[in-house]
Every structure is written in C-alpha cells, then in structure tokens.
Write an enzyme that holds these catalytic residues in place. Structure first.
Site, PDB file in Angstrom:
ATOM      1  N   GLU A  44       0.822  -1.391  -0.056  1.00 59.11           N
ATOM      2  CA  GLU A  44      -0.095   0.058  -0.087  1.00 59.11           C
ATOM      3  C   GLU A  44       0.798   1.244   0.056  1.00 59.11           C
ATOM      4  O   GLU A  44       1.865   1.418   0.609  1.00 59.11           O
ATOM      5  CB  GLU A  44      -0.784   0.134   1.329  1.00 59.11           C
ATOM      6  CG  GLU A  44      -1.754   1.330   1.366  1.00 59.11           C
ATOM      7  CD  GLU A  44      -2.529   1.128   2.847  1.00 59.11           C
ATOM      8  OE1 GLU A  44      -3.435   1.929   2.778  1.00 59.11           O
ATOM      9  OE2 GLU A  44      -2.107   0.485   3.616  1.00 59.11           O
ATOM     10  N   LYS A 113      -9.359   3.174  -2.036  1.00 56.78           N
ATOM     11  CA  LYS A 113      -9.752   2.750  -0.793  1.00 56.78           C
ATOM     12  C   LYS A 113     -11.247   3.459  -0.308  1.00 56.78           C
ATOM     13  O   LYS A 113     -11.112   4.511  -0.167  1.00 56.78           O
ATOM     14  CB  LYS A 113      -8.462   3.023   0.116  1.00 56.78           C
ATOM     15  CG  LYS A 113      -8.564   2.228   1.382  1.00 56.78           C
ATOM     16  CD  LYS A 113      -7.339   2.573   2.237  1.00 56.78           C
ATOM     17  CE  LYS A 113      -7.324   1.999   3.318  1.00 56.78           C
ATOM     18  NZ  LYS A 113      -5.940   2.402   4.164  1.00 56.78           N
ATOM     19  N   CYS A 147      -5.464  -2.751   3.145  1.00 56.04           N
ATOM     20  CA  CYS A 147      -5.364  -2.724   4.339  1.00 56.04           C
ATOM     21  C   CYS A 147      -6.688  -2.439   5.202  1.00 56.04           C
ATOM     22  O   CYS A 147      -7.167  -3.441   5.493  1.00 56.04           O
ATOM     23  CB  CYS A 147      -4.489  -1.291   4.430  1.00 56.04           C
ATOM     24  SG  CYS A 147      -3.628  -1.246   6.046  1.00 56.04           S
TER      25      CYS A 147
END
Length: 263
Positions: A44, A113, A147
C-alpha cells in the site's frame, strides 16, 4: 490441476520520497519476474508512504507516473501486476488508489480505498472511494482491497460473492497490530473459501514501524507462505486453484446464505 504462482514484493517505503520508491519498485519487479510468477503484488501507498501533509506536491497526478511505469513493466515481462496502491491527486482531491494490469499492460481495474484509517489521519487528507475492485486475470476471478478494508468482512463478502477465487490485499499494517493482521486475513480466507494473497510493507515511518509478514493463505485458513519479519524482499508461492472445488463443494457457504435475512 490449475497451478497459480504469486510473487509478493514486501518492500520498504521511503517516507515522502517518490523518486526512491519508484526506482525501488522497478528494481524489485525486474528481479521478481525471474521466478516467472503469474502475478506480482505490491504493498500500500508505496510511492509516498503516509506523508499525507505533503500530498499536494508528491501525490501522483491522475496516477500517470504509476500507470506508465506498471503498464510498461507488465507488458515487457508479460506478467499480471496487482499494483498495491499509491497516493494520487484527481480533480483536486487525494486518493489511496490501486491499479491492476494484465500481461498485455492493459489497466483492467482501478480502486480507491473505501475505508479510511483514522489512527493514521488518512481521513483528514484522503477522500474515500465508492466502487468495487473485481477483475479477471488469466481467466481467474479475483478481487482486491487495501489494508483497513479487511476489518469489514461485509465488504469482502460482497466482493467475493460472485465466484471470486483470490482476494488480493495490499497494506501498511503496523508492527504493533501484526497478530490481528494474520487473524483477520485467515478469517477472510475461511469465510469466503478463497485464497488470500496479502502484501505488507517493512521499514519505519515517523510514527509507525512495519514488519512485513506478507501472507499467502489457502481457503481453509492455512498459511502457505509468510514473508520474513522486517526483511525487504520477494516471497513467491505457487498453489492449486482446483483446491477450491473440494472446499466449496463440502461446505457451500455462498449457497447456504439466508439472503432473505441479510446480504
């Protein structure tokens, strides 16, 4: 037997230094393809780290630098690339963005995200996305998250509910919560009866440290590969996608859902 080989690029990310990070990613991709993997997976925010206060000057505008680099490398080496994620600037907003490329270098999916992590002030600087990240590589249905997304099992269930066989995860998951990383990922593999391929970074940032433990997990929650603690490097694992048939056939959780009561 349908063998599939993945190479996890467990990299250090230099805080706020895109030049060093782009150079490092290119170097490791050139090394990783020597193992002839089907797909390469990056961590990430590998272009800037969480240097969020300087995104105005260091974020990748419209993702152009990232897309140019990964398109070229995917096409040149004829390898699929799950590009982790990078900080991007689009229409005056900043995003934590993932790009997926096939063996021809074509961009086949991109994802911003959706769950932003307050403990690292992500939500103070970055805008949340709102789309699914589902794609097909080498005829295999897959999905990807970033994540903090793995703490939301309903999100992974939605992503995996149309036959996806592999869940790719890219992260900067801090050392102090690494045991939760392992448990959450094993749970996502078991409950979705899928392989999980998860890459975490190593190294230090001003407020956090990261110790890898990148993982490949089978549909029964068994860890097939684990990146060594604190070591920057490439970890390659091959698994048999046909294993999914037995697991899903014996316990058909997707068929047994009570969609009249819940999703």
């Amino acid at each position: 037997m349908k063998k599939f080989k993945v190479s996890l690029l467990q990299l250090d990310v230099k805080f706020g230094d895109p030049e060093a990070n782009y150079s490092n990613v290119e170097k490791y991709i050139e090394e990783a393809v020597q193992d002839k993997p089907d797909v390469l997976v990056l961590p990430e925010m590998w272009n800037t780290g969480y240097d969020l206060e300087r995104l105005e000057t260091i974020a990748d505008k419209d993702g152009q630098r990232t897309k140019t680099l990964l398109t070229r490398l995917a096409k040149h080496f004829a390898v699929n690339i799950v590009g982790g994620s990078v900080a991007t600037k689009e229409d005056g907003k900043f995003y934590n963005t993932s790009y997926i490329f096939d063996r021809k270098g074509q961009l086949i999916s991109q994802y911003q995200k959706v769950h932003l992590f307050g403990l690292m002030s992500e939500d103070d600087f970055i805008s949340a996305g709102s789309t699914l990240n589902q794609f097909i590589i080498d005829g295999i249905k897959a999905a990807g998250v970033i994540c903090y997304d793995i703490r939301f099992p309903e999100w992974e269930r939605k992503l995996m509910s149309t036959g996806q066989q592999i869940l790719f995860v890219s992260a900067q998951w801090p050392t102090k919560r690494i045991e939760q990383w392992k448990m959450l990922l094993c749970a996502r593999a078991i409950e979705n009866q899928s392989f999980v391929v998860a890459v975490n970074r190593v190294g230090n940032a001003p407020k956090d440290s990261f110790n890898g433990h990148s993982l490949v997990i089978d549909p029964l929650g068994k860890i097939l590969e684990e990146g060594a603690t604190d070591v920057e490097g490439i970890f390659t694992c091959e698994f048999d996608l046909d294993d999914l048939k037995a697991v899903r056939g014996n316990i058909p959780v997707f068929d047994d859902r009570r969609t009249d009561l819940y999703f």
